[in-house]
Design a protein around this motif. Structure first.
Motif, PDB file in Angstrom:
ATOM      1  N   SER A 324       0.832  -1.203   0.000  1.00 48.66           N
ATOM      2  CA  SER A 324       0.000   0.000   0.000  1.00 48.66           C
ATOM      3  C   SER A 324       0.869   1.257   0.000  1.00 48.66           C
ATOM      4  O   SER A 324       0.577   2.227  -0.704  1.00 48.66           O
ATOM      5  CB  SER A 324      -0.917   0.000   1.226  1.00 48.66           C
ATOM      6  N   ILE A 328       1.060   4.579  -2.427  1.00 50.46           N
ATOM      7  CA  ILE A 328       0.955   5.957  -1.916  1.00 50.46           C
ATOM      8  C   ILE A 328       2.076   6.813  -2.486  1.00 50.46           C
ATOM      9  O   ILE A 328       1.861   7.950  -2.926  1.00 50.46           O
ATOM     10  CB  ILE A 328       0.988   5.970  -0.374  1.00 50.46           C
ATOM     11  N   ARG A 331       1.315   7.940  -5.703  1.00 56.47           N
ATOM     12  CA  ARG A 331       0.087   8.732  -5.737  1.00 56.47           C
ATOM     13  C   ARG A 331      -1.085   7.982  -6.379  1.00 56.47           C
ATOM     14  O   ARG A 331      -1.963   8.582  -6.993  1.00 56.47           O
ATOM     15  CB  ARG A 331       0.303  10.071  -6.478  1.00 56.47           C
ATOM     16  N   LEU A 333      -4.019   6.355  -5.216  1.00 49.40           N
ATOM     17  CA  LEU A 333      -4.836   6.190  -4.007  1.00 49.40           C
ATOM     18  C   LEU A 333      -5.758   4.978  -4.078  1.00 49.40           C
ATOM     19  O   LEU A 333      -6.002   4.316  -3.055  1.00 49.40           O
ATOM     20  CB  LEU A 333      -5.661   7.461  -3.765  1.00 49.40           C
ATOM     21  N   ALA A 336      -3.648   1.985  -3.384  1.00 48.59           N
ATOM     22  CA  ALA A 336      -3.170   2.076  -1.995  1.00 48.59           C
ATOM     23  C   ALA A 336      -4.265   1.654  -1.029  1.00 48.59           C
ATOM     24  O   ALA A 336      -4.023   0.868  -0.088  1.00 48.59           O
ATOM     25  CB  ALA A 336      -2.715   3.499  -1.687  1.00 48.59           C
ATOM     26  N   ALA A 337      -5.468   2.159  -1.264  1.00 49.29           N
ATOM     27  CA  ALA A 337      -6.590   1.809  -0.389  1.00 49.29           C
ATOM     28  C   ALA A 337      -6.946   0.330  -0.513  1.00 49.29           C
ATOM     29  O   ALA A 337      -7.226  -0.345   0.489  1.00 49.29           O
ATOM     30  CB  ALA A 337      -7.801   2.677  -0.726  1.00 49.29           C
ATOM     31  N   GLU A 365       0.314   8.108   6.339  1.00 45.20           N
ATOM     32  CA  GLU A 365       0.783   8.664   5.073  1.00 45.20           C
ATOM     33  C   GLU A 365      -0.378   9.086   4.170  1.00 45.20           C
ATOM     34  O   GLU A 365      -0.182   9.808   3.193  1.00 45.20           O
ATOM     35  CB  GLU A 365       1.659   7.637   4.335  1.00 45.20           C
ATOM     36  N   LEU A 366      -1.583   8.613   4.491  1.00 47.92           N
ATOM     37  CA  LEU A 366      -2.765   8.958   3.695  1.00 47.92           C
ATOM     38  C   LEU A 366      -3.464  10.219   4.187  1.00 47.92           C
ATOM     39  O   LEU A 366      -4.458  10.655   3.592  1.00 47.92           O
ATOM     40  CB  LEU A 366      -3.759   7.786   3.716  1.00 47.92           C
ATOM     41  N   TRP A 369      -4.845  13.052   2.004  1.00 48.46           N
ATOM     42  CA  TRP A 369      -6.009  12.762   1.155  1.00 48.46           C
ATOM     43  C   TRP A 369      -7.193  12.292   2.002  1.00 48.46           C
ATOM     44  O   TRP A 369      -8.059  11.564   1.529  1.00 48.46           O
ATOM     45  CB  TRP A 369      -5.639  11.694   0.126  1.00 48.46           C
ATOM     46  N   ARG A 370      -7.225  12.719   3.245  1.00 54.65           N
ATOM     47  CA  ARG A 370      -8.263  12.258   4.183  1.00 54.65           C
ATOM     48  C   ARG A 370      -9.674  12.525   3.658  1.00 54.65           C
ATOM     49  O   ARG A 370     -10.603  11.744   3.934  1.00 54.65           O
ATOM     50  CB  ARG A 370      -8.071  12.971   5.534  1.00 54.65           C
ATOM     51  N   VAL A 375     -10.153   7.039   0.702  1.00 57.49           N
ATOM     52  CA  VAL A 375      -9.309   7.084   1.901  1.00 57.49           C
ATOM     53  C   VAL A 375     -10.177   7.112   3.154  1.00 57.49           C
ATOM     54  O   VAL A 375      -9.868   6.474   4.169  1.00 57.49           O
ATOM     55  CB  VAL A 375      -8.369   8.307   1.859  1.00 57.49           C
TER      56      VAL A 375
END
Length: 389
Positions: A324, A328, A331, A333, A336-337, A365-366, A369-370, A375
């Motif tokens: 993941s 990240i 970039r 997402l 990563a998710a 690290e996310l 982009w909360r 995310v």
């Protein structure tokens, strides 16, 4: 005057009770337990079932222990260890073998159960081994008990560290140091190497001390040399990650190649074949390149681990969380998710402390982009995981 009930005292100590704690469990005064052990009084029938349960005896065996004038006969099967605990100076090889088998069985349960659920059993086992080692008279039996202590202390350190989510470094190191010391007492380089390797994990992944981790992995490799290709390969693998943490790419890649060579030379009679798996090299290589911020090399290795490792494995959750992190850094997402969701799935099946720690680190690290829905869904799941832990 009747002689003291030494067997009752020894049994209490072997089960990890002080007089005060045993009295609390049974529901009597501390001085009453003292009277029982000095043979100044006998437990009343009402108290005998509770006392027997606390000492892990049947009521009849408790009565036999209280009234015995001579050593009880050795019993077969599971009673062998109980007999040894009641007669510690006469512990034999079979009792020690059963204790060591118990260590193996606990180790096999590590990937299936929470470490917090295994701690008490592991602690009791370690206490029994130490108790018998302190009282053993026969040289061979005492030597085997030192080997059992090294194995049990290593396992206890592993469980304690994992249960603390890799935060309680001092407790883990205390057990690993004792394991290494016991191994050196009997000149067993394999057990010493395992203890040193476990200590290096604390330095590398708990204390983030790459220099100390490098020192320990190199010591573990030296101890394993000529004794186990698997162990030496594992030690060199973690040496590679120490170099990666220090930004030493060339040394890291040399160590990765050398580890692969060791694994290629392992034989059927290696003393610890169970410590080897086909995914280890990829998992550590992926972690190394991730630390070196080379996602193009990290990603394929970690993807292979994710596919090949069985779902109920504590190491799989770490590999998926690292995967993941590679997404990240690129970039991506969505990916990563997706990888982090799989990591959470894995950790919910094993509750490995290492996996939990890495997952939460990756989630940090996310944060930029909360607000992104993909995310936000991850964060919602992490709140559930936090509540469950």
């Amino acid at each position: 005057m009747a002689p003291p009930r030494k067997a009752l005292t020894d049994r209490r100590k072997a089960e990890g009770f002080s007089r005060e704690s045993l009295a609390f469990v049974v529901g009597v005064a501390e001085k009453t337990v003292g009277k029982w052990e000095r043979n100044e009084a006998t437990p009343e029938p009402l108290n005998q079932p509770r006392l027997a349960k606390a000492l892990r005896l049947t009521t009849q065996k408790l009565i036999d222990l209280l009234n015995a004038d001579a050593e009880p006969e050795v019993q077969d099967g599971l009673d062998r260890v109980e007999w040894a605990l009641a007669n510690p100076s006469q512990a034999d090889f079979e009792a020690v073998a059963r204790l060591r088998n118990h260590v193996v069985e606990l180790g096999e349960r590590y990937d299936r159960e929470r470490s917090t659920a295994l701690l008490a059993e592991a602690g009791q086992l370690l206490g029994q081994v130490r108790f018998l080692r302190q009282h053993a008279h026969r040289y061979g039996v005492k030597r085997d008990l030192l080997a059992a202590e090294a194995e049990a202390a290593t396992l206890m350190g592993q469980f304690a560290w994992d249960a603390s989510q890799r935060r309680d470094h001092l407790e883990a190191r205390k057990h690993f140091d004792r394991a290494a010391e016991a191994a050196r007492e009997i000149n067993d380089p394999v057990l010493e190497s395992i203890a040193l390797l476990r200590t290096s994990y604390v330095a590398l992944y708990g204390e983030d001390d790459a220099r100390d981790g490098l020192r320990l992995t190199e010591q573990a490799a030296v101890a394993a040399r000529g004794n186990s290709e698997v162990l030496e390969g594992l030690a060199v693998l973690h040496t590679a990650e120490a170099h990666a943490m220090l930004g030493e790419r060339r040394a890291c890649e040399r160590a990765l190649d050398l580890a692969q060579d060791h694994f290629g030379q392992k034989t059927e009679d290696d003393p610890v074949p169970e410590m080897f798996s086909q995914t280890q090299h990829d998992r550590l290589a992926g972690a190394c390149y991730l630390r070196l911020e080379d996602t193009t090399k990290a990603q394929p290795s970690l993807e292979r681990v994710a596919v090949q490792t069985r779902s109920r494995s504590k190491s799989r959750s770490i590999a998926l969380a690292n995967l993941s992190l590679t997404h990240i850094l690129q970039r991506d997402l969505e990916q990563a998710a997706a990888s982090l969701h799989l990591a959470i799935d894995s950790v919910e099946g094993t509750w490995g402390g290492g996996g939990l720690k890495v997952i939460f680190n990756v989630a940090r690290e996310l944060r930029p982009w909360r607000a992104e829905p993909v995310v936000d869904q991850v964060y919602d799941r992490l709140l559930t995981v936090m509540a469950a832990t």
